[in-house]
Design a protein around this motif. Structure first.
Motif, PDB file in Angstrom:
ATOM      1  N   LEU A  63      -6.636  28.940  -8.981  1.00 51.72           N
ATOM      2  CA  LEU A  63      -7.086  27.837  -8.138  1.00 51.72           C
ATOM      3  C   LEU A  63      -7.339  26.608  -8.999  1.00 51.72           C
ATOM      4  O   LEU A  63      -8.030  26.677 -10.022  1.00 51.72           O
ATOM      5  CB  LEU A  63      -8.378  28.209  -7.412  1.00 51.72           C
ATOM      6  CG  LEU A  63      -8.391  29.480  -6.568  1.00 51.72           C
ATOM      7  CD1 LEU A  63      -9.772  29.687  -5.949  1.00 51.72           C
ATOM      8  CD2 LEU A  63      -7.323  29.434  -5.485  1.00 51.72           C
ATOM      9  N   LEU A  64      -6.787  25.490  -8.592  1.00 48.24           N
ATOM     10  CA  LEU A  64      -7.028  24.195  -9.224  1.00 48.24           C
ATOM     11  C   LEU A  64      -7.857  23.371  -8.258  1.00 48.24           C
ATOM     12  O   LEU A  64      -7.373  23.010  -7.183  1.00 48.24           O
ATOM     13  CB  LEU A  64      -5.708  23.494  -9.545  1.00 48.24           C
ATOM     14  CG  LEU A  64      -5.813  22.038 -10.025  1.00 48.24           C
ATOM     15  CD1 LEU A  64      -6.588  21.945 -11.328  1.00 48.24           C
ATOM     16  CD2 LEU A  64      -4.419  21.432 -10.169  1.00 48.24           C
ATOM     17  N   ASN A  65      -9.114  23.141  -8.603  1.00 50.09           N
ATOM     18  CA  ASN A  65     -10.037  22.441  -7.702  1.00 50.09           C
ATOM     19  C   ASN A  65     -10.003  23.045  -6.305  1.00 50.09           C
ATOM     20  O   ASN A  65      -9.989  22.347  -5.295  1.00 50.09           O
ATOM     21  CB  ASN A  65      -9.715  20.945  -7.661  1.00 50.09           C
ATOM     22  CG  ASN A  65     -10.062  20.252  -8.966  1.00 50.09           C
ATOM     23  OD1 ASN A  65     -10.800  20.790  -9.790  1.00 50.09           O
ATOM     24  ND2 ASN A  65      -9.536  19.056  -9.169  1.00 50.09           N
ATOM     25  N   GLY A  66      -9.960  24.377  -6.273  1.00 49.32           N
ATOM     26  CA  GLY A  66     -10.017  25.109  -5.015  1.00 49.32           C
ATOM     27  C   GLY A  66      -8.680  25.323  -4.331  1.00 49.32           C
ATOM     28  O   GLY A  66      -8.600  26.052  -3.334  1.00 49.32           O
ATOM     29  N   GLU A  67      -7.618  24.736  -4.850  1.00 48.68           N
ATOM     30  CA  GLU A  67      -6.284  24.852  -4.245  1.00 48.68           C
ATOM     31  C   GLU A  67      -5.467  25.934  -4.955  1.00 48.68           C
ATOM     32  O   GLU A  67      -5.411  25.975  -6.191  1.00 48.68           O
ATOM     33  CB  GLU A  67      -5.535  23.518  -4.347  1.00 48.68           C
ATOM     34  CG  GLU A  67      -4.094  23.576  -3.860  1.00 48.68           C
ATOM     35  CD  GLU A  67      -3.288  22.350  -4.252  1.00 48.68           C
ATOM     36  OE1 GLU A  67      -2.045  22.372  -4.050  1.00 48.68           O
ATOM     37  OE2 GLU A  67      -3.874  21.385  -4.773  1.00 48.68           O
ATOM     38  N   SER A 111       6.312  23.386 -17.375  1.00 49.31           N
ATOM     39  CA  SER A 111       6.620  24.070 -18.630  1.00 49.31           C
ATOM     40  C   SER A 111       6.889  23.088 -19.760  1.00 49.31           C
ATOM     41  O   SER A 111       6.535  23.328 -20.918  1.00 49.31           O
ATOM     42  CB  SER A 111       7.837  24.985 -18.455  1.00 49.31           C
ATOM     43  OG  SER A 111       7.562  26.045 -17.562  1.00 49.31           O
ATOM     44  N   GLU A 112       7.522  21.968 -19.437  1.00 47.41           N
ATOM     45  CA  GLU A 112       7.871  20.977 -20.456  1.00 47.41           C
ATOM     46  C   GLU A 112       6.643  20.275 -21.040  1.00 47.41           C
ATOM     47  O   GLU A 112       6.701  19.757 -22.153  1.00 47.41           O
ATOM     48  CB  GLU A 112       8.825  19.941 -19.860  1.00 47.41           C
ATOM     49  CG  GLU A 112      10.230  20.480 -19.616  1.00 47.41           C
ATOM     50  CD  GLU A 112      11.124  19.499 -18.885  1.00 47.41           C
ATOM     51  OE1 GLU A 112      12.346  19.682 -18.926  1.00 47.41           O
ATOM     52  OE2 GLU A 112      10.585  18.546 -18.266  1.00 47.41           O
ATOM     53  N   ALA A 170       3.306  26.132  -7.788  1.00 44.42           N
ATOM     54  CA  ALA A 170       3.442  24.763  -8.299  1.00 44.42           C
ATOM     55  C   ALA A 170       3.359  24.699  -9.821  1.00 44.42           C
ATOM     56  O   ALA A 170       3.943  23.800 -10.438  1.00 44.42           O
ATOM     57  CB  ALA A 170       2.370  23.869  -7.682  1.00 44.42           C
ATOM     58  N   ILE A 171       2.658  25.647 -10.448  1.00 39.43           N
ATOM     59  CA  ILE A 171       2.504  25.584 -11.900  1.00 39.43           C
ATOM     60  C   ILE A 171       3.665  26.237 -12.640  1.00 39.43           C
ATOM     61  O   ILE A 171       3.697  26.210 -13.877  1.00 39.43           O
ATOM     62  CB  ILE A 171       1.181  26.239 -12.361  1.00 39.43           C
ATOM     63  CG1 ILE A 171       1.170  27.743 -12.017  1.00 39.43           C
ATOM     64  CG2 ILE A 171      -0.012  25.507 -11.771  1.00 39.43           C
ATOM     65  CD1 ILE A 171      -0.023  28.480 -12.585  1.00 39.43           C
ATOM     66  N   THR A 175      -2.284  21.080 -16.617  1.00 39.25           N
ATOM     67  CA  THR A 175      -1.072  20.261 -16.764  1.00 39.25           C
ATOM     68  C   THR A 175      -0.619  19.725 -15.416  1.00 39.25           C
ATOM     69  O   THR A 175      -0.240  18.546 -15.297  1.00 39.25           O
ATOM     70  CB  THR A 175       0.049  21.096 -17.410  1.00 39.25           C
ATOM     71  OG1 THR A 175      -0.410  21.608 -18.669  1.00 39.25           O
ATOM     72  CG2 THR A 175       1.295  20.259 -17.631  1.00 39.25           C
ATOM     73  N   LEU A 176      -0.646  20.575 -14.394  1.00 40.39           N
ATOM     74  CA  LEU A 176      -0.269  20.134 -13.049  1.00 40.39           C
ATOM     75  C   LEU A 176      -1.189  19.020 -12.573  1.00 40.39           C
ATOM     76  O   LEU A 176      -0.719  18.016 -11.993  1.00 40.39           O
ATOM     77  CB  LEU A 176      -0.324  21.315 -12.073  1.00 40.39           C
ATOM     78  CG  LEU A 176      -0.004  20.996 -10.612  1.00 40.39           C
ATOM     79  CD1 LEU A 176       1.434  20.513 -10.461  1.00 40.39           C
ATOM     80  CD2 LEU A 176      -0.253  22.222  -9.728  1.00 40.39           C
ATOM     81  N   TYR A 177      -2.481  19.159 -12.824  1.00 39.47           N
ATOM     82  CA  TYR A 177      -3.424  18.100 -12.452  1.00 39.47           C
ATOM     83  C   TYR A 177      -3.035  16.784 -13.125  1.00 39.47           C
ATOM     84  O   TYR A 177      -3.021  15.717 -12.481  1.00 39.47           O
ATOM     85  CB  TYR A 177      -4.845  18.499 -12.872  1.00 39.47           C
ATOM     86  CG  TYR A 177      -5.880  17.411 -12.630  1.00 39.47           C
ATOM     87  CD1 TYR A 177      -6.637  17.398 -11.462  1.00 39.47           C
ATOM     88  CD2 TYR A 177      -6.082  16.393 -13.562  1.00 39.47           C
ATOM     89  CE1 TYR A 177      -7.569  16.389 -11.233  1.00 39.47           C
ATOM     90  CE2 TYR A 177      -7.008  15.384 -13.332  1.00 39.47           C
ATOM     91  CZ  TYR A 177      -7.751  15.386 -12.174  1.00 39.47           C
ATOM     92  OH  TYR A 177      -8.669  14.387 -11.942  1.00 39.47           O
TER      93      TYR A 177
END
Length: 231
Positions: free
Chosen positions: A84-88, A100-101, A93-94, A42-44
């Motif tokens: 990790l999102l793509n290594g980050e 959440s929304e 941040a999530i 979702t963050l992505y």
């Protein structure tokens, strides 16, 4: 001593992650927060403009899935698993209200679920794992030795989440959080692919008025019984 698979499902803000972490730490098991995986995607989507205030572009997100990697890294300094999102590392941040929304509509996309369930299966092949989410006992690990289904009154869950967000400094109101909690309940329980339901052999725990310590010891005893083959 044999190692079992523990599946913890339930509604948002019922403390699934908290008790799952406690169990994993006590038993020396691997802990996997599947909700964090959906939040990472979702963050992505938010960062990439796939999700806006107006809409979620499902086709765009599905097309982007091959470019997205979600994994966990054990941080020995903090003693926690970092998503990790793509290594980050995106642990903080999530956890925003914005994520959440939007996480429930993202989690309802079959292609997203297929990608993440495949990762979750690989993580749990050897047992010795505690995994929490919405469909762990019904879809990811239907043969898990111990299945827990956690629930609590929506108003109480919204209060917990509101206090957590306020403590972090987020500028939100209780009404906003309550609306988010109830809307997530609606989406999670009515989606066509892997809706949130209690597995037939899951043990339901309503923690509306239960403190964390008592809850942990109740579930820990259930786990010990399964490990020892007493149930």
């Amino acid at each position: 001593m044999r190692k079992i698979t523990i599946a913890i499902d339930g509604y948002s803000s019922t403390g699934k992650s908290t008790v799952a972490k406690q169990l994993a730490d006590y038993l020396g098991y691997v802990y996997v927060d599947t909700g964090a995986m959906y939040r990472a995607i979702t963050l992505y989507a938010i960062r990439a403009g796939i999700i806006t205030a107006e809409a979620l572009d499902k086709d765009h997100l599905i097309a982007a899935l091959p470019e997205i990697t979600v994994a966990f890294h054990y941080d020995s300094d903090s003693g926690t698993s970092q998503v990790l999102l793509n290594g980050e590392r995106v642990g903080s941040a999530i956890r925003t209200l914005e994520v959440s929304e939007h996480v429930s509509p993202v989690a309802a996309i079959p292609e997203v679920r297929k990608k993440l369930v495949a990762i979750q299966h690989r993580m749990g092949q050897e047992g010795g794992i505690v995994m929490d989410g919405r469909d762990i006992g019904t879809v990811v690990f239907p043969n898990a030795e111990l299945k827990i289904f956690m629930t609590a009154d929506a108003a109480e869950r919204a209060k917990r989440r509101y206090l957590e967000l306020k403590a972090r400094g987020d500028d939100i109101t209780y009404d906003e959080v309550y609306e988010n909690v109830t809307e997530r309940d609606r989406i999670d329980t009515t989606r066509a692919d892997s809706p949130l339901v209690k597995a037939a052999d899951a043990i339901e725990i309503d923690n509306t008025e239960t403190n964390l310590e008592d809850q942990f010891h109740t579930i820990l005893q259930l786990a010990k019984d399964r490990i020892a083959g007493r149930v």
